[in-house]
Structures are given as C-alpha cells and as structure tokens.
Design a protein around this motif. Structure first.
Motif, PDB file in Angstrom:
ATOM      1  N   SER A  23      -6.755   9.917  -0.890  1.00  0.00           N
ATOM      2  CA  SER A  23      -7.728  11.009  -0.862  1.00  0.00           C
ATOM      3  C   SER A  23      -8.709  10.955  -2.023  1.00  0.00           C
ATOM      4  O   SER A  23      -9.794  11.527  -1.953  1.00  0.00           O
ATOM      5  N   HIS A  24      -8.333  10.243  -3.103  1.00  0.00           N
ATOM      6  CA  HIS A  24      -9.198  10.171  -4.273  1.00  0.00           C
ATOM      7  C   HIS A  24     -10.096   8.946  -4.258  1.00  0.00           C
ATOM      8  O   HIS A  24     -10.850   8.716  -5.197  1.00  0.00           O
ATOM      9  N   LEU A  25     -10.045   8.162  -3.179  1.00  0.00           N
ATOM     10  CA  LEU A  25     -10.758   6.893  -3.127  1.00  0.00           C
ATOM     11  C   LEU A  25     -11.970   6.972  -2.206  1.00  0.00           C
ATOM     12  O   LEU A  25     -11.935   7.652  -1.179  1.00  0.00           O
ATOM     13  N   PRO A  26     -13.052   6.255  -2.535  1.00  0.00           N
ATOM     14  CA  PRO A  26     -14.237   6.257  -1.663  1.00  0.00           C
ATOM     15  C   PRO A  26     -13.974   5.510  -0.367  1.00  0.00           C
ATOM     16  O   PRO A  26     -13.154   4.584  -0.308  1.00  0.00           O
ATOM     17  N   GLU A  27     -14.711   5.864   0.667  1.00  0.00           N
ATOM     18  CA  GLU A  27     -14.496   5.275   1.980  1.00  0.00           C
ATOM     19  C   GLU A  27     -14.730   3.771   1.988  1.00  0.00           C
ATOM     20  O   GLU A  27     -14.029   3.029   2.682  1.00  0.00           O
ATOM     21  N   TRP A  28     -15.718   3.301   1.226  1.00  0.00           N
ATOM     22  CA  TRP A  28     -16.013   1.862   1.253  1.00  0.00           C
ATOM     23  C   TRP A  28     -14.825   1.053   0.744  1.00  0.00           C
ATOM     24  O   TRP A  28     -14.545  -0.035   1.260  1.00  0.00           O
ATOM     25  N   PHE A  29     -14.107   1.596  -0.255  1.00  0.00           N
ATOM     26  CA  PHE A  29     -12.975   0.885  -0.823  1.00  0.00           C
ATOM     27  C   PHE A  29     -11.808   0.856   0.161  1.00  0.00           C
ATOM     28  O   PHE A  29     -11.175  -0.188   0.374  1.00  0.00           O
ATOM     29  N   ILE A  30     -11.536   1.998   0.768  1.00  0.00           N
ATOM     30  CA  ILE A  30     -10.458   2.067   1.761  1.00  0.00           C
ATOM     31  C   ILE A  30     -10.742   1.111   2.913  1.00  0.00           C
ATOM     32  O   ILE A  30      -9.869   0.370   3.378  1.00  0.00           O
ATOM     33  N   ALA A  31     -12.013   1.097   3.375  1.00  0.00           N
ATOM     34  CA  ALA A  31     -12.390   0.213   4.477  1.00  0.00           C
ATOM     35  C   ALA A  31     -12.226  -1.255   4.081  1.00  0.00           C
ATOM     36  O   ALA A  31     -11.775  -2.079   4.883  1.00  0.00           O
ATOM     37  N   ALA A  32     -12.587  -1.583   2.828  1.00  0.00           N
ATOM     38  CA  ALA A  32     -12.476  -2.973   2.368  1.00  0.00           C
ATOM     39  C   ALA A  32     -11.023  -3.438   2.361  1.00  0.00           C
ATOM     40  O   ALA A  32     -10.709  -4.555   2.793  1.00  0.00           O
ATOM     41  N   LEU A  33     -10.114  -2.580   1.912  1.00  0.00           N
ATOM     42  CA  LEU A  33      -8.707  -2.970   1.863  1.00  0.00           C
ATOM     43  C   LEU A  33      -8.072  -3.033   3.252  1.00  0.00           C
ATOM     44  O   LEU A  33      -7.015  -3.650   3.413  1.00  0.00           O
ATOM     45  N   LYS A  34      -8.722  -2.419   4.241  1.00  0.00           N
ATOM     46  CA  LYS A  34      -8.195  -2.466   5.606  1.00  0.00           C
ATOM     47  C   LYS A  34      -8.655  -3.698   6.376  1.00  0.00           C
ATOM     48  O   LYS A  34      -8.141  -3.976   7.474  1.00  0.00           O
ATOM     49  N   VAL A  35      -9.615  -4.431   5.834  1.00  0.00           N
ATOM     50  CA  VAL A  35     -10.063  -5.656   6.511  1.00  0.00           C
ATOM     51  C   VAL A  35      -8.886  -6.634   6.560  1.00  0.00           C
ATOM     52  O   VAL A  35      -8.233  -6.879   5.540  1.00  0.00           O
ATOM     53  N   PRO A  36      -8.564  -7.178   7.720  1.00  0.00           N
ATOM     54  CA  PRO A  36      -7.397  -8.068   7.836  1.00  0.00           C
ATOM     55  C   PRO A  36      -7.463  -9.238   6.858  1.00  0.00           C
ATOM     56  O   PRO A  36      -8.524  -9.839   6.669  1.00  0.00           O
TER      57      PRO A  36
END
Length: 325
Positions: A23-36
């Motif tokens: 919840s404390h992280l920006p969306e771009w970072f979360i999306a980057a870590l979700k890239v396979p």
C-alpha cells in the motif's frame, strides 16, 4: 558444464515479503515487480552465479550489472521496462549479492565475468551480441570486458562511472575518501542482532540522500542475509582481494574513450563522481562521438533517485543504436 538451477536459498516471493501489502508503494514499482521473470543460478567454474531474466530469448540481448558491494536487484525495477523488446539478464558479480565468490577479484577476472555469464546463458547464440548496461564499479569491469572481447558485445552503456581529471580525482580521494573497492579481505563481515540493527548500518557510497527512500529500503533488504540469530552482509570479504591500482581509476577516462565499440554515458545531473567537467574531459580525450546524458535531480545512484527518468535515458540510447544499426 554450466547447469542452471532454481534459487533455493530465497523464498520465491521474497520481493512480496519485503513489500508487505504494497500500500505504500507506487503503482509503477508494483507493476515492474509483477513482470514475469526467471530467477536462478548458473554454475560457472564451480561457483553459483545468481541472475534474473526477463523477456523472450529470441529478442536482442541486454546484459546488466551493478556497482561495488551491490546486487542485480538494483535493476529489478528497471529491467522490466525493457522486457517487451529485449531478452534481459541482470546478474550478481562474483562474491556480491547471491553469487558465490570464484577465482580472483582482479580487473581481468571481473571483465571475464561478462563473457562467462553470457556464454552460460546462451546470449551469444545465433550470432547475438549483447549490449551491456552497467552501473559504477560494474561499468569499469564492463570496460575491461569489451576490451578483452571486442567482437562479441554490441555496445556498452556506462552509468555514473567515476571519471574525473586525475588532479581532481586525487583531491577527491584526499578528502578522507578511499579509492573504490578498498577494504580488508581477511576481516569477516560484521553480524548484527536484528535486521533493524543491520539496516541502520547500511549506507550508500558515496553517501547521499535518495529521492525515493522506499527503493533504498528495497536495496538494503536484499543486501543482507539472516544467519541463525543474526544478520550480516551478503558480499564476500574476498571481493576486496583485488590487484587493481588507483592509477586504473586515474586513467578511467582514457580507458573509456579507447575501449572498442559503441559506448554511451548516463550520469546523475548532481553526481559527485561524474560531472559536467567529466563530460568535457571525455570530449578533450577524443570521445566526441560518445552520447552523454545527464539525468536531472539524480545523484550517483540514478535508479534510487530518478528511476523512470533513468529508464527513459537508457531507452533513448538503445533506440538511437537500433536506428543506426
């Protein structure tokens, strides 16, 4: 024989463990870590080498590494932005991150690491020539790599490598600053009673504030390991057993200009290690054909200060080279 094995000493969701509920992280970072991505070890000369890999094997190759005492996860939130168009490998240098120490830690050995990991992961297959992206100390090692093997790499992007006029560098060192890589190889790493105690001791070199503190927490978390009831640093003290001399850094500008192949420089606009004068110095040495991009509001650790601007700078260079291929 090189044999790939999955990472077996780290939880598969280690980034999720660090992030908590996110919840404390920006969306771009979360999306980057979700890239396979693939995370595994490959064995080279009897030692495990840790790497992360994104993208598709048939795409152009990017080979990425980090600075001194750091690790591949410095690029874990940068590399995913290239996964659609490239086969991207970020690896831990020997004795750093989750890679075991192997052989010597001198300049020549560091250069060979790039060809060794590229061969082990078939990055040279079908005539591919990987482009290297390296930060700080890793950039110096990459310069050695392209000099040792001038025909196997497509280019080198140097990210905030310490380059100064020799007289300015000597002044910089004289202000109680050690040359890169100084340390005692015979002194064991210190242990701390808790992660919090160890985290307090984690500092950047050169010391600096960061524009994105959560990224510093991320890098620090992955720089430490738990051993029983204590926490300690992942890097091996053997990385300090090096034969390189300070004059290698005094001549770094010449080394860069004289290195074969395509080269580009990305640096922090507020970096202490590569300044506007450094860029002028490169020009004076004959590097007029080397693109130099300053990332505004970034210091030495570009990925912690302006990660998305850093991505944009790297994309610009790769697009330029693709156009001129």
């Amino acid at each position: 024989m090189n044999e790939m094995t999955p990472v077996d000493n780290l939880p598969a969701d280690i980034d999720s463990l660090w992030a908590g509920d996110g919840s404390h992280l920006p969306e771009w970072f979360i999306a980057a870590l979700k890239v396979p991505r693939e995370e595994a070890y490959v064995e080279i000369s009897g030692a495990k080498v840790h790497y992360l890999r994104w993208g598709s094997p048939e795409k152009p190759k990017l080979l990425i590494t980090h600075g001194f005492l750091a690790h591949a996860r410095c690029f874990a939130f940068i590399a995913p932005f290239f996964a659609q168009d490239y086969d991207v490998v970020a690896f831990d240098l020997a004795g750093m991150g989750d890679s075991e120490m192997r052989g010597a830690a001198d300049t020549a050995a560091r250069g060979r690491e790039f060809t060794e990991i590229a061969e082990a992961l078939d990055l040279f297959a079908d005539g591919h020539k990987p482009t290297i992206i390296a930060h700080s100390f890793g950039s110096g090692a990459a310069l050695t790599a392209v000099t040792q093997s001038p025909d196997v790499f497509a280019g080198l992007v140097v990210c905030d490598l310490m380059i100064m006029r020799p007289e300015l560098l000597e002044k910089y060192w004289s202000r109680d600053r050690a040359s890169p890589g100084s340390g005692n190889p015979d002194k064991p790493n210190k242990h701390y009673p808790s992660y919090a105690a160890a985290r307090e001791r984690y500092i950047l070199s050169p010391p600096q504030p960061v524009e994105e503190p959560f990224l510093l927490d991320y890098i620090a978390y992955h720089s430490l390991k738990n051993e029983g009831d204590s926490w300690t640093w992942k890097f091996s003290p053997e990385v300090f057993r090096r034969s390189n001399k300070p004059d290698e850094w005094l001549n770094m500008g010449k080394r860069l200009v004289q290195a074969p192949g395509r080269k580009a420089i990305v640096h922090g606009g507020n970096s202490l290690l590569f300044s506007n004068d450094s860029a002028e110095y490169i020009r004076e040495l004959g590097g007029d054909n080397i693109p130099i991009i300053a990332v505004p509001e970034a210091r030495h650790h570009l990925m912690l200060d302006q990660p998305l601007a850093f991505v944009a700078a790297l994309r610009s260079i790769l697009a330029l080279w693709a156009t001129n291929a």
